[in-house]
Structures are given as structure tokens and as C-alpha cells.
Design a protein around this motif. Structure first.
Motif, mmCIF file in Angstrom:
data_model
loop_
_atom_site.group_PDB
_atom_site.id
_atom_site.type_symbol
_atom_site.label_atom_id
_atom_site.label_comp_id
_atom_site.label_asym_id
_atom_site.label_seq_id
_atom_site.Cartn_x
_atom_site.Cartn_y
_atom_site.Cartn_z
ATOM 1 N N TYR A 26 6.016 -11.865 -16.996
ATOM 2 C CA TYR A 26 7.396 -12.238 -16.681
ATOM 3 C C TYR A 26 7.462 -13.751 -16.556
ATOM 4 O O TYR A 26 6.611 -14.362 -15.916
ATOM 5 C CB TYR A 26 7.776 -11.576 -15.363
ATOM 6 N N PHE A 27 8.483 -14.374 -17.130
ATOM 7 C CA PHE A 27 8.579 -15.834 -17.030
ATOM 8 C C PHE A 27 10.016 -16.301 -16.792
ATOM 9 O O PHE A 27 10.330 -16.817 -15.737
ATOM 10 C CB PHE A 27 7.980 -16.476 -18.288
ATOM 11 N N CYS A 28 10.909 -16.091 -17.783
ATOM 12 C CA CYS A 28 12.238 -16.728 -17.689
ATOM 13 C C CYS A 28 13.298 -15.818 -17.088
ATOM 14 O O CYS A 28 14.284 -16.295 -16.548
ATOM 15 C CB CYS A 28 12.702 -17.200 -19.066
ATOM 16 N N GLY A 29 13.131 -14.514 -17.231
ATOM 17 C CA GLY A 29 14.092 -13.571 -16.659
ATOM 18 C C GLY A 29 15.391 -13.399 -17.422
ATOM 19 O O GLY A 29 16.265 -12.650 -17.000
ATOM 20 N N ILE A 30 15.566 -14.099 -18.549
ATOM 21 C CA ILE A 30 16.854 -14.010 -19.256
ATOM 22 C C ILE A 30 16.703 -13.692 -20.745
ATOM 23 O O ILE A 30 17.606 -13.978 -21.540
ATOM 24 C CB ILE A 30 17.678 -15.307 -19.092
ATOM 25 N N GLY A 31 15.580 -13.140 -21.132
ATOM 26 C CA GLY A 31 15.442 -12.737 -22.537
ATOM 27 C C GLY A 31 15.082 -13.865 -23.479
ATOM 28 O O GLY A 31 14.999 -13.654 -24.680
ATOM 29 N N ALA A 32 14.875 -15.062 -22.938
ATOM 30 C CA ALA A 32 14.672 -16.218 -23.812
ATOM 31 C C ALA A 32 13.213 -16.409 -24.218
ATOM 32 O O ALA A 32 12.933 -16.763 -25.355
ATOM 33 C CB ALA A 32 15.190 -17.487 -23.138
ATOM 34 N N CYS A 77 12.744 -7.773 -18.880
ATOM 35 C CA CYS A 77 13.743 -8.412 -18.009
ATOM 36 C C CYS A 77 15.171 -8.071 -18.418
ATOM 37 O O CYS A 77 16.099 -8.364 -17.674
ATOM 38 C CB CYS A 77 13.540 -9.922 -17.973
ATOM 39 N N LEU A 78 15.361 -7.511 -19.608
ATOM 40 C CA LEU A 78 16.723 -7.165 -20.036
ATOM 41 C C LEU A 78 16.951 -5.660 -20.034
ATOM 42 O O LEU A 78 18.029 -5.200 -20.376
ATOM 43 C CB LEU A 78 16.991 -7.674 -21.463
#
Ligand SMILES: Cc1cc2nc3c(=O)[nH]c(=O)nc-3n(C[C@H](O)[C@H](O)[C@H](O)COP(=O)(O)OP(=O)(O)OC[C@H]3O[C@@H](n4cnc5c(N)ncnc54)[C@H](O)[C@@H]3O)c2cc1C
Ligand SMILES: Cc1cc2nc3c(=O)[nH]c(=O)nc-3n(C[C@H](O)[C@H](O)[C@H](O)COP(=O)(O)OP(=O)(O)OC[C@H]3O[C@@H](n4cnc5c(N)ncnc54)[C@H](O)[C@@H]3O)c2cc1C
Ligand code: FES
Lengths: 442, 390, 83
Positions: C43-49, C65-66
Motif C-alpha cells: 500500500y502506498f498512495c491510497g488513490i489508485g495512482a 485501495c480502490l
């Protein structure tokens, strides 16, 4: 052909954050047919995404503003298409939405497109930033907002800018203060900028609230310091911290949240001049100016779309947006790193630059030593920007290093490294192929 | 270095053909200037599939040349120049229905007649050989000794090994005649005139305008898709999977160009990286967009042939423009009436396979050394246009 | 708040409604989402990026995360070498 017909609408809005919701409501109010696509299963975006009933760090005024916006949106009768990931515009002007619930790609033919997909965080590469347990500050905030409580273990926050303070305050409020908050800048050492900030009382009040909470917690706010490396040690993470005199020490934690600013998430997006479709960007994905600007900018984008569709007069810049641009500039000064040296210049060779493909600084340096390769050649041959994130977490850094290696050259905009083609995000073949008539002979 | 040390050559275009020409010319002692409008591999060579293959060819000059092209890839791989860049793998042509089986069988017979290494695989053996392909596949022909190379990687390697510094962002606008009118004195570029003893036009789609062949070379676009990695599925595929409908698609074009705006062929190529390259279209246009309808159709056909692909994700789509000649054969050789001008263009969908070989041949032509290849079918004067240079 | 359980590599993980797979797994203390040592899934950005948090659900890759957690879902690490 048995393809389904594309869905038609006047305006397709991408992104259910503040900017997208504001734009959609305004457009619908003007009588246009509006569709809104959001990749998550709820509206809210980076700021307002916590599920109902969860504690929230957003101040009361912000919450009221958001709930008014959501009400206006609901009254406009727009049913948001949730779990729809925007993939881009194809060369025929069709917008593609990856419908994650249905496992197919929904095709829309809009007259105008408002893109409001927000920002992504800047994270400076450091040795060990690819380790499990290291995440962005926004990533950690997402866990807090969505999950209501932090993950287990000691948390260290490091980087630059005011958003890390908001995160530390949230953690403190949840009874889980971070072991330390490392800040490259030192607002106390920038009195001139601090004075100018007084012109923005809303920001000052918000910041003061967050700071008060951090100061009341055991968390030290270590200013003028940088987290320079992370190593796994005894099942935890050991972070090397360098202070402003150059002395280093080690802090141990289980999770490390990094954040060095935000930038528009404008990767893989169609350019405005690419098609007959009116394309307008709004909110943080146009210019990362924070939540106050996002709502105003969303409305502004809506007025701009209406003007463009009706060939009306062009729309002046929005005052609120201009004001937030000035405010962000002040914040930039206030948090300017104490150590002015280029943080990328001295990184060890084996530091990972491209997280997706595991490409290192030494690999880029070797390519740069080869001569005048263009960014495109560096991307193709070095595979920087070729991985799954499509350059979102390496393009800026790679271009910065190229520019540093070639003083005198005009700076290349990051998009020369990343691509502007669809798909803006990886998309399952099953979903993309779902509506083709497979029996059709070619 | 031999006696040619003093002679200079201008090569126009840093695609695979120009890069290979520069490499072989530099090897034999010429002073080379490589002039490029944009950057190396900026055009077709940087937007191609990279099949180094004859599997889809009919006996004839293109097959003979392509076989020599593959042999050179293998040689340069062994010698180290292409080390790590050339993936040797067979091409596996598959047939689904009765008519496809029939046409593939005929095609295989023709290839066998040329002495090519083939394996015919059916029934149980087919299921073991291609465990992941659709049960609709009834016949596979494995064409051995082929491979895959990525155009921009080969270009980069050739340029680095040539020691030539590419003159980037320099467009050649035209050729300047010598006083005698029988040779070229210089090229006029966006950065001024460049004189030389010899000139090589290897400017891909930009060549025709420079040498007066505009009506003869046409753009033909292709769209391709790249997937993310899937090591297991990739490893289970012995080579590039080619639907034999691809043959029919190529046929149709050779027969009657322009009867339809676009055709689909289907090749699923397992790349060195663990990714898959899926292609492609043939479209009579020079625009470079990617449209959903084409990509979707390609992917749907690919999934029908190799169902586990459905689980993967596409990470990129792209398109490139091939340069196709009126008769389907490339143009390689000295320009009539211009003693010191050599052209090499019109490689349609074969320039990656042929590029190094053509560069070697160009080097020989410029040096006046007899070529081992029979280049007569590709002679620039075959179109009957007498005064090709205006 | 309601919720349920899903299986992460065969191990049950509790979640509350509204949580993504990534958030539920993180709250359970799981940090490395790779199949083996040295993988790059996390897990890193949490926004699908960033695309670092890919997991497989019924054979298909998705960003943890999405993807909303659902009761009874079987979630696994992607095959080694995917990254
Ligand atoms: C870590 C962090 C902390 C912050 N803290 C503060 C703060 O304390 N104070 C403050 O003023 N501002 C803060 N901000 C900034 C604030 O969140 C933003 O300015 C505001 O949310 C911008 O609104 P937006 O609508 O432009 O973008 P967002 O709110 O980011 O909304 C974008 C939406 O688009 C969706 N989306 C993205 N890509 C796609 C796609 N391809 N398809 C479909 N949907 C997509 C996203 O899921 C998201 O819902 C913070 C930002 C971050 C990252
Ligand atoms: C979609 C697609 C798939 C393909 N698949 C295969 C395959 O599987 N196998 C295979 O063997 N081949 C394949 N090809 C074909 C192959 O890519 C081409 O035949 C080959 O790249 C041609 O190389 P070139 O050097 O002649 O031209 P190019 O690569 O086009 O290079 C020409 C160069 O000249 C430059 N230039 C042009 N005009 C000027 C000027 N006036 N002044 C200066 N410079 C100029 C250009 O910028 C360019 O860099 C494919 C092509 C496409 C488009
Ligand atoms: S954590 Fe970055 S895509 Fe999920």
C-alpha cells in the motif's frame, strides 16, 4: 455490429471530489445533462471522503459547505456513477469509463468533459522508500478517514509542507500520535512569510488548530530536518534523520508516511485541443491549490464549459482561485526547506527512482552520461515512466535529474516523459473487450 | 580503418534503417553524419511490434531477404552487438476452422518448400504444446528460428556502437544538386547545408518527398496494445501466436489496396519482460490516434484465441505508421541519375526484421562493394519514373 | 457499523462497511502484499495512482485501495514477478 450505443450527455464530469461535484451541480442547474464518474464507491475526494458516521477532522465550516454542495448535487438529480474509472478519450472522441462493478467499459459521447481528478502527492525518493510500511501521507490519511482508526504500530511522518501537520493532528486526535513529525522547512524561521499569511485568516485558523493539537501531543515537530534513508531493522523500519547542522540519528517506527507536496494528477489525460470535445480541467488536477480553491474552481469550470458550448464570452479568472494561488505561494515560502541543496543530487546510486520497475538512480545516471538522449528515449530505453503508475511517481524526478545534468537546456515539461494517451490507468482486457462482437469476421 | 577514411556520408533519418546504415558505414571507415528531424526511433522504428519473422511471407524476394535478415540478427546477437535484445522464439501460426486449416496447410507447404524448419502440431500434442489456447484451435504450425526485437532498443544499440553523434532536431528539406547535375552536393537542412561525398536517404515516411516518390509510398497505420506482466502465462507460450487470418489480411492488402479502410491481423507476442504485445491493424491513414473500436476488436480476438489474456490488464496502447509501396516491396538502391545517392525506404511491416540487413547492404552499395543480396527486385527505378529527383 | 470478513491469502480479515481491501488489510497489520520476499506489492498512495497495491480477486488484478471489501471475498497476492 452488436456494440452498445455510447451514452450521450452534454457534459461528463470526472471526479467526485469538491471540484467535480461543484462543477456538476452548477452545470445541471444551467439545464445541461450531466454525468459524473468517480472511481471510488463514494463522493468526497481527497478531503471529504470519510464514510458517514465516522469521526472527521474536517472543521465544521468545511463540513457545512460540503453538505450544502452534496445537497445541491442531489437536487440536480445527478446519479453519480461510482466505481467508474476514467480511462481517457479515444481518437473518435469517445470517453471510456472502466465500470469496476460490472467489469465492462462504459462508453460515453459527451459534448464537453470536465476533468477533476485531483492531485497526487509528491514524494521525494529516498533509499528504502519502496519498503512495505512506507506510504504517502495521503495514503495514511485515507486509512484514517475510511477506516476510522490508524493501522497498528508506531508511525513516523516526514516531508515538507502543511499537510503533514494536518495528518499528525488527526493521529493525535485518534489517540495515536506519531513518534515524530519531521519537517524540511521551519516556519518559525520565516517571519516575513508568516506575516503575509495573516492575510488568510481561514488558513491561519485551520493551521493553528492542527498545530495546537500536535503541540498538546507528545509528538516532537522536528523542523529543518530531513528523513534521508529507511532500512528494515528487526521487523521494523529504521529511519535516518539529518538535522540542519548535518548531524544524523536514527528513529524506529513501524509505518512511515512521506509527503513532499502535491501536484496535479494530470497524467494520461486528453489535451484540450485534441478533439472536437470541449475539455476543461478543474480543481487540484488543474492547479493544486487546496480545498478552498477546488469548489470555486469547479464552479468556474462549469461556467467556462457553458461559455464554450454556447460560444459565449470567455470567463474571467475566479477571484477565490486567484486568492488561493497567492495563499499557496505564501505557504510555499513559509515551508521552504532550510537546507536549500537539491535533495536528489546526493542520493546513493542504488536508490530506487521508478517504483514500478525497480529502476535506480545509477541506471538513469548511466543513460545521462551517454549523451543527449531525449526524454522519450530515456523513457523507452530506460523504462522510466513505462511502469504501471505511468510516471506519476517518477516523471518529475527523472526530468529534474535530466535538467540538472544539462544546465542551460530549457526545462522539459513532465508530460514529455509520461504519456498523454489512453488508458490513463491500466484496464482489464476482459472489461475493454466485453462489448465487441467476437463472432464478427474481420 | 581502410582507404575510405577520408570519404564522408550523410545519412538522413535515425530509424532502424538509418541507424544500421550509419553503423555499417562507420565500421568500414566512412565519416558519417546522421541527421534526424526529431530523435532516434521517433517514427516507425519506435512504434512497431518487432517480429523478426518470415512466417507470414510467401516464397519470393521478400522471404529470401527476410531469412537473411533473421540470420543477421542471430549473428549480431552471437557477436554481442545485439546481446540481450534479440529474443529467439518460434512463430506459432494457428488455424481454427476448416478453411483456415486448409489455407494454413497450403502456406506451410510453401514454407517447407523453401527449406524452412516447421513443425505441424495437432490433436493431443497441440493441447500439450499450447495449453492455454482456445479449444477451437485445430492446427498449429511452428515456424522455428525466428525472434523478436524492440525497434528503439536496436536503434539505440546501433547508434552507440557506431560512435556517430546523431544530429537531432534537424530536418532535411531537400537535396542540392552538384554542378554536373549527376550527383548530390549537399542536403539543405533546417540548420543549414551539409555537404558530403555520399548521401543515404533512410527517412522512412519522410523519404518519398525528398526523392520524388510521393505517389508511390503511402502511410499505413497500425495500432498495438501492451499488457502488464504475467510471467506464468508468458512462459507457457512457446512463441508468438499468430492467427492465420493474419495471412488473409495481408493477402487482401497486396491484392487490392484501399478496398477497405482497415484490416485486422492478430499476433500475440510474449515479450522478454513477461508482458504481451497484441497487434495489430493496417489502416490506410497517417493519423496516429488510437480508437476504442479497433483496440477492443483486437483484444476480443486475442482473448478468443488465448482466453487467459482476459485476466490481464492493458497498460498502453500506441500506433505507428508504416511506409508501404505500391507493389509491396521496399525501395533499396542507388537513385537513377544520381551517382552518390542511395535510398532505403518502404519497408511496410518488415523494417525491424530487415533494418540491420539493409543497413549492411547500404554500406556495401556506398562503398561500391558487390552485395551478397539480390537487390534487383527493390531497385528504385522499377516504378518507371525516370527523373525521380526533381 | 456493519462489516464482515474476507480472506487474504486464506487468512480471515475483518472489515467495516465502507472500507477498501487495502484499508482493512492495513488495519489488520499486514504491510507487505507481495507473494514472496522482495516483491514490490504494498500500500502506498491510497488513490489508485501508484499501482503498488495490486491484489488478485478471482484471478483478476485490482488495486486493493480502490476495491471495496465484501464479505466472503477471496483476495490473494499477485503471482511473483508480476511487478
Ligand atoms: C494528503 C492530503 C492532505 C490534504 N489536506 C488538506 C487540508 O488539510 N486542507 C486543505 O485545504 N486541503 C487539503 N488537501 C487538498 C484537498 O484535499 C484538495 O485540494 C481537494 O480535495 C481538491 O479537490 P478536487 O475535487 O480537485 O480533487 P479531489 O478531492 O482529489 O477529488 C478527485 C476525485 O477524482 C477521483 N478520481 C481520480 N482519478 C479518477 C479517474 N481516473 N476516474 C474517476 N475518478 C477519478 C478521485 O477518487 C477523487 O474522488 C489535502 C490533500 C492531500 C492529498
Ligand atoms: C504498428 C507497426 C507494427 C510493425 N511491426 C513490425 C514487425 O513486427 N516486424 C518488422 O520487421 N517491422 C514492423 N513494422 C515496420 C517497421 O517498424 C518499419 O518498417 C521500420 O521501422 C522502418 O524503419 P525506417 O528506418 O525505414 O523508418 P523510420 O523508423 O520511420 O525512421 C525514419 C526516420 O527519419 C526521420 N525523418 C523523416 N523525414 C526526415 C527529414 N526530412 N529529415 C530528417 N529526418 C527525417 C524520422 O523522424 C525518423 O526518425 C511495424 C510498423 C508499425 C507502424
Ligand atoms: S496504494 Fe497506490 S494504487 Fe493503491
Amino acid at each position: 455490429m452488436t456494440e452498445r450505443q455510447p451514452l450521450r450527455c452534454d457534459v461528463l464530469v470526472i471526479g467526485g471530489g469538491a471540484a467535480g461535484v461543484a462543477a456538476a451541480a452548477e452545470l445541471a442547474l444551467a439545464g445541461l445533462s450531466v454525468e459524473l464518474a468517480e472511481q471510488r464507491d463514494a463522493l468526497g475526494g481527497a478531503y471529504h471522503r470519510q464514510p458517514a458516521g465516522r469521526p472527521t477532522a474536517v472543521h465544521a465550516r468545511g463540513r457545512r459547505q460540503w453538505s450544502r454542495l452534496v445537497d445541491a448535487f442531489a437536487r440536480a438529480g445527478i446519479a453519480p456513477r461510482l466505481r467508474h474509472v476514467f480511462l481517457g478519450l479515444d481518437s473518435d472522441g469517445l470517453a471510456m469509463l472502466d465500470d469496476r462493478a460490472e467489469g465492462r467499459v462504459l462508453v460515453v459521447r459527451p459534448r464537453a468533459l470536465v476533468i477533476a481528478v485531483g492531485a497526487i502527492e509528491r514524494v521525494l525518493p529516498r533509499p528504502g522508500w519502496q519498503l512495505p510500511g512506507v506510504m504517502t501521507a495521503g495514503g495514511l490519511q485515507m486509512i484514517l478517514k475510511e477506516g476510522g482508526s490508524p493501522p497498528p504500530g508506531d508511525i513516523l511522518i516526514a516531508g515538507n509542507g502543511p499537510l503533514t501537520i494536518a495528518l499528525a493532528a488527526d493521529l493525535a486526535r485518534l489517540g495515536h500520535p506519531p513518534v515524530a513529525l519531521i519537517e524540511a522547512g521551519d516556519p518559525f524561521a520565516r517571519p516575513a512569510a508568516a506575516l503575509r499569511l495573516a492575510a488568510y485568516p481561514g488558513l491561519v485558523a485551520e493551521a493553528a488548530g492542527h498545530l495546537a493539537r500536535v503541540f498538546a501531543s507528545p509528538t516532537p515537530w522536528l523542523r529543518g530536518e530531513r528523513l534521508t534513508a529507511i532500512e528494515p531493522r528487526n521487523g521494523r523500519l529504521a529511519a535516518t534523520i539529518r538535522d540542519r547542522r548535518g548531524a544524523t540519528r536514527t528513529l524506529a517506527a513501524d509505518l512511515i508516511a512521506l509527503h513532499d507536496g502535491i501536484r496535479p494528477n494530470d497524467f494520461g489525460l486528453p489535451a484540450n485541443e485534441e478533439s472536437d470535445i470541449v475539455v476543461v480541467r478543474a480543481g487540484d488536477c488543474r492547479e493544486a491549490l487546496g480545498i478552498r480553491a477546488a469548489i470555486a474552481d469547479g464552479r468556474h469550470a462549469a461556467r467556462q464549459v457553458i461559455a464554450l458550448l454556447t460560444q459565449g464570452p470567455s470567463i474571467a479568472d475566479d477571484d477565490a482561485v486567484l486568492r488561493q494561488r497567492r495563499a499557496q505561494a505564501v505557504l510555499g515560502d513559509l515551508f521552504r526547506p532550510i537546507d536549500g541543496a537539491d535533495p536528489l543530487a546526493a542520493l546513493p546510486d542504488e536508490t530506487i527512482l521508478c517504483r514500478c520497475e525497480g529502476r535506480t538512480f545509477s541506471e538513469l545516471r548511466a543513460m545521462l552520461a551517454e549523451g543527449e538522449l531525449s526524454p522519450r528515449e530515456i523513457r523507452l530505453n530506460g523504462r522510466f515512466g513505462m511502469g504501471l503508475c505511468q510516471g506519476r511517481f517518477c516523471a518529475d524526478n527523472v526530468l529534474h535529474l535530466i535538467a540538472a545534468a544539462r544546465p542551460g537546456d530549457p526545462a522539459e515539461p513532465p508530460m514529455r516523459l509520461a504519456r498523454d494517451r489512453w488508458p490513463a490507468r491500466p484496464v482489464s482486457i476482459a472489461a475493454l473487450a466485453a462489448d465487441d462482437d467476437e463472432q464478427r469476421e474481420s | 580503418m581502410d582507404g575510405r577514411g577520408g570519404k564522408s556520408v550523410v545519412v538522413v533519418g535515425a530509424g532502424i534503417v538509418g541507424a544500421a546504415s550509419a553503423y555499417f558505414l562507420a565500421q568500414s571507415g566512412f565519416r558519417v553524419r546522421l541527421i534526424e528531424a526529431k530523435a532516434p526511433a521517433a517514427a516507425a522504428s519506435g512504434a512497431a511490434d518487432g517480429a523478426v519473422s518470415v512466417a507470414s511471407k510467401r516464397p519470393g524476394p521478400m522471404m529470401t531477404t527476410a531469412l537473411a535478415g533473421i540470420a543477421l540478427y542471430r549473428q549480431l546477437d552471437e557477436e554481442g552487438l545485439f546481446a540481450g535484445l534479440f529474443k529467439q522464439r518460434p512463430t506459432v501460426m494457428v488455424a481454427e476452422d476448416e478453411s483456415e486449416v486448409e489455407s494454413l496447410t497450403g502456406h506451410a507447404d510453401a514454407l517447407a518448400g523453401e527449406g524452412m524448419a516447421l513443425r505441424r502440431i495437432e490433436g493431443e500434442a497441440l493441447r500439450r504444446y499450447l495449453p492455454d489456447v482456445s479449444s477451437g484451435v485445430r492446427l498449429a504450425i511452428e515456424v522455428g528460428n525466428e525472434g523478436h526485437a524492440i525497434g528503439y532498443e536496436i536503434v539505440r544499440r546501433l547508434i552507440a556502437a557506431s560512435g556517430v553523434a546523431v544530429e537531432r532536431d534537424t530536418t532535411v528539406h531537400g537535396l542540392v544538386e552538384s554542378a554536373s547535375g549527376r550527383s548530390v552536393a549537399a542536403v539543405a537542412t533546417s540548420r543549414g547545408r551539409v555537404e558530403a561525398d555520399h548521401f543515404v536517404i533512410a527517412a522512412g515516411g519522410g523519404s518519398a518527398d525528398l526523392i520524388g516518390l510521393s505517389g508511390i509510398v503511402r502511410p499505413r497505420k497500425g495500432q498495438l496494445a501492451v499488457t502488464e506482466r504475467s510471467p506464468t502465462l508468458n512462459a507457457a507460450l512457446p512463441g508468438a501466436l499468430m492467427s492465420c487470418r493474419y495471412l488473409l489480411s495481408k493477402d487482401a492488402i497486396a491484392g487490392a489496396a484501399g478496398t477497405a479502410a482497415r484490416r485486422f491481423g492478430l499476433v500475440v507476442d510474449p515479450l522478454r519482460t513477461g508482458q504481451f504485445l497484441i497487434g495489430g491493424t493496417r489502416e490506410e491513414t497517417a493519423d496516429t490516434g488510437n480508437d476504442l473500436a479497433a483496440i477492443r476488436h483486437m483484444l476480443a480476438s486475442a482473448v478468443r484465441l488465448l482466453p487467459p489474456l482476459a485476466r490481464l490488464r492493458v497498460i498502453r496502447v500506441f500506433s505507428g505508421v508504416r511506409s508501404a509501396t505500391r507493389d509491396g516491396l521496399p525501395i533499396i538502391g542507388r537513385m537513377p541519375g544520381r551517382d552518390n545517392l542511395v535510398v532505403a525506404t518502404g519497408f511496410e511491416g518488415d523494417g525491424i526484421c530487415l533494418g540491420p540487413l539493409v543497413g549492411q547492404a547500404v554500406g556495401r552499395i556506398v562503398a561500391g562493394v558487390p552485395s551478397e543480396l539480390d537487390l534487383r527486385p527493390f531497385a528504385p527505378d522499377r516504378f518507371g519514373q525516370r527523373s525521380l529527383v526533381a | 457499523m456493519s462489516g464482515g470478513h474476507f480472506l487474504w491469502g486464506g487468512k480471515p480479515i475483518t472489515f467495516e462497511t465502507g472500507e477498501s481491501i487495502a484499508v482493512a488489510v492495513a488495519k489488520a497489520g499486514v504491510r507487505d502484499l507481495s507473494a514472496g520476499e522482495g516483491g514490490l506489492r504494498r500500500y502506498f498512495c491510497g488513490i489508485g495512482a501508484c499501482q503498488n497495491c495490486l491484489v488478485t480477486i478471482e484471478g483478476t488484478l485490482v488495486e486493493a485501495c480502490l476495491t471495496p471489501a465484501r464479505d466472503g471475498l477471496r483476495v490473494d497476492a499477485p503471482e511473483a514477478g508480476h511487478d
